[in-house]
Write an enzyme that holds these catalytic residues in place. Structure first.
Site, short mmCIF file in Angstrom:
data_model
loop_
_atom_site.label_atom_id
_atom_site.label_comp_id
_atom_site.label_asym_id
_atom_site.label_seq_id
_atom_site.Cartn_x
_atom_site.Cartn_y
_atom_site.Cartn_z
N THR A 255 0.85 -1.19 0.00
CA THR A 255 0.00 0.00 0.00
C THR A 255 0.89 1.25 0.00
O THR A 255 0.66 2.19 -0.78
CB THR A 255 -0.95 -0.02 1.22
OG1 THR A 255 -1.81 -1.16 1.09
CG2 THR A 255 -1.80 1.24 1.29
N GLN B 140 0.65 -10.01 -6.20
CA GLN B 140 0.10 -11.37 -6.29
C GLN B 140 0.85 -12.22 -7.31
O GLN B 140 0.47 -13.37 -7.57
CB GLN B 140 -1.39 -11.31 -6.66
CG GLN B 140 -2.26 -10.61 -5.64
CD GLN B 140 -2.49 -11.42 -4.37
OE1 GLN B 140 -2.13 -12.59 -4.27
NE2 GLN B 140 -3.09 -10.79 -3.36
N SER C 17 4.89 -6.85 -1.74
CA SER C 17 4.50 -7.00 -0.34
C SER C 17 5.04 -8.33 0.17
O SER C 17 4.92 -9.35 -0.50
CB SER C 17 2.97 -7.01 -0.27
OG SER C 17 2.55 -7.27 1.04
N ALA C 18 5.63 -8.33 1.38
CA ALA C 18 6.24 -9.57 1.90
C ALA C 18 5.19 -10.62 2.25
O ALA C 18 5.38 -11.81 2.01
CB ALA C 18 7.09 -9.25 3.13
N CYS D 58 -9.72 -6.68 1.53
CA CYS D 58 -9.88 -5.33 2.06
C CYS D 58 -11.34 -4.90 2.10
O CYS D 58 -11.72 -4.07 2.90
CB CYS D 58 -9.10 -4.33 1.21
SG CYS D 58 -7.35 -4.65 1.25
#
Ligand code: PLP
Length: 369
Positions: free
Chosen positions: A75, A171, A191-192, A316
């Site tokens: 984000t 993704q 993103s981890a 989300c």
């Protein structure tokens, strides 16, 4: 030990099960002291974790370590890139993650086809308009359907018209090749926790020689590009997760066999299903399936009672019971979109998990007249 509430976890696209090696490393580093910006021994020790991780993340995208900037997650990565284009024309697809949608409220939307692929003719038209865009931001893999966009082709068209290209590869990481040069893009957001690393850490990969917009202001961390004390344990975990993700890409062929078997069995159970994005290239771990007249919420609750975790729409927006903007952009009506379930698999998924899911889902499908 790892799966707390659900015996069977099939929601990897919301957050992936952390790999045990990563959990061990993160726990170990959290027990140590040291600010990666301090010059004493403890600081230098922490710095080594950060720099080793930078190389591991760089290897995942086939770039040099200097091209990696750590953030608090995708984000923030997405917001950082888009913050440089607030007063410039931007194009994004109509199926982006809410982070992109919210960070570029002024963007023109590129429509998608019923298969969930960017409509290339519409894209070319938008590129050719009088005021040409400065940035295009399109995700590589959609979190809800797993559909893979033709990013290399799109990035080339963007460059030909003088625009830069950012892709949200959250993704895709660990599920397919995300080499920056092969994708031909200028920025990649990662993103981890979607690649079995810890939550709350991410990265931006920047094409060599390109500046990153300054978003987090404060100290001089990350070569003055991203202020804030390094999340040393999280970054170390992301590094190891990236190394393991790269090594395990071939395993996705096995996961895809499970997914394809599951979809074939669901077709046998019911003739009232739609598998969104089935005719487009997809990553092997994701299935988005709608069954007529059976709200996703009802399905999820029934599955949850059997100890199975899946998701509806994107994580989300779950809880808000809104139809997925991804599925409606693909032409699904609101009722159909509300009955779509996302099943997403990962490194720990077994054929026994899929059998148990099918057993449970069959009871739900049989309730549909
Ligand atoms: N982009 C995509 C495609 C995602 O699936 C997510 C997570 O849901 C994000 C961005 C946001 O990532 P993070 O949770 O690291 O902020």
């Amino acid at each position: 030990m790892i799966v707390a509430m659900n015996k069977i976890y099939l929601d990897y696209n919301a957050t992936a099960l952390i790999r045990p090696e990563v959990l061990t490393l993160v726990t170990h580093v959290m027990g140590e002291v040291g600010n990666a910006s301090s010059v004493h021994g403890a600081g230098r020790h922490a710095r080594k974790y950060v720099e080793d991780a930078r190389q591991q993340v760089a290897d995942l995208c086939a770039v040099t370590a200097e091209q990696v900037t750590f953030t608090s997650g995708a984000t923030e990565s997405i917001n950082t890139v888009l913050s440089g284009y607030r007063d410039k024309r931007v194009l994004i697809s109509s199926i982006e993650h809410p982070a992109t949608m919210a960070a570029a409220p002024h963007a023109d939307l590129i429509p998608v086809t019923t298969d969930g692929l960017v409509d290339m003719e519409a894209y070319k038209k938008l590129l050719a308009e009088d005021s040409s865009p400065a940035l295009i931001s399109v995700m590589l893999v959609n979190s809800e359907t797993g559909v893979i966009q033709p990013i290399a082709e799109m990035a080339k068209l963007a460059h030909d018209s003088g625009a830069l290209f950012h892709t949200d590869a959250v993704q895709a990481a660990g599920r397919m090749d995300i080499s920056l040069n092969k994708l031909g893009v200028d920025y990649i957001s990662l993103s981890a926790h979607k690649m079995s690393g810890p939550q709350g850490v991410g990265a931006i990969i920047t094409r060599d020689g390109l500046e990153l917009p300054k978003f987090m202001l404060g100290g001089g961390q990350e070569k003055n590009c991203r202020a804030g004390t390094h999340n040393t344990a999280g970054i170390a975990g992301m590094g190891l997760a990236a190394e393991l993700a790269l090594k395990n890409i071939p395993h996705y062929a096995e996961i895809q066999k499970l997914r394809d078997h599951m979809e074939a069995e669901m077709h046998k159970i019911s003739n009232k299903i739609t598998i969104y994005g089935q005719n487009a290239p997809r990553v092997g771990n994701t299935c988005n399936i709608g069954i007529k007249d059976m709200p996703a919420q009802t399905q999820m609750m029934a599955l949850d009672l059997d100890g199975i975790a899946v998701s509806s729409g994107s994580a989300c927006s779950s809880g808000s019971f809104k139809p997925s903007h991804v599925l409606t952009a693909m032409g699904a009506n609101e009722e159909d979109a509300k009955s779509a379930l996302r099943i997403s698999m990962g490194w720990a998924t077994t054929s026994a998990d899929i059998d148990a899911f099918l057993e449970s889902w069959k009871k739900i499908a049989q309730r549909v007249k």
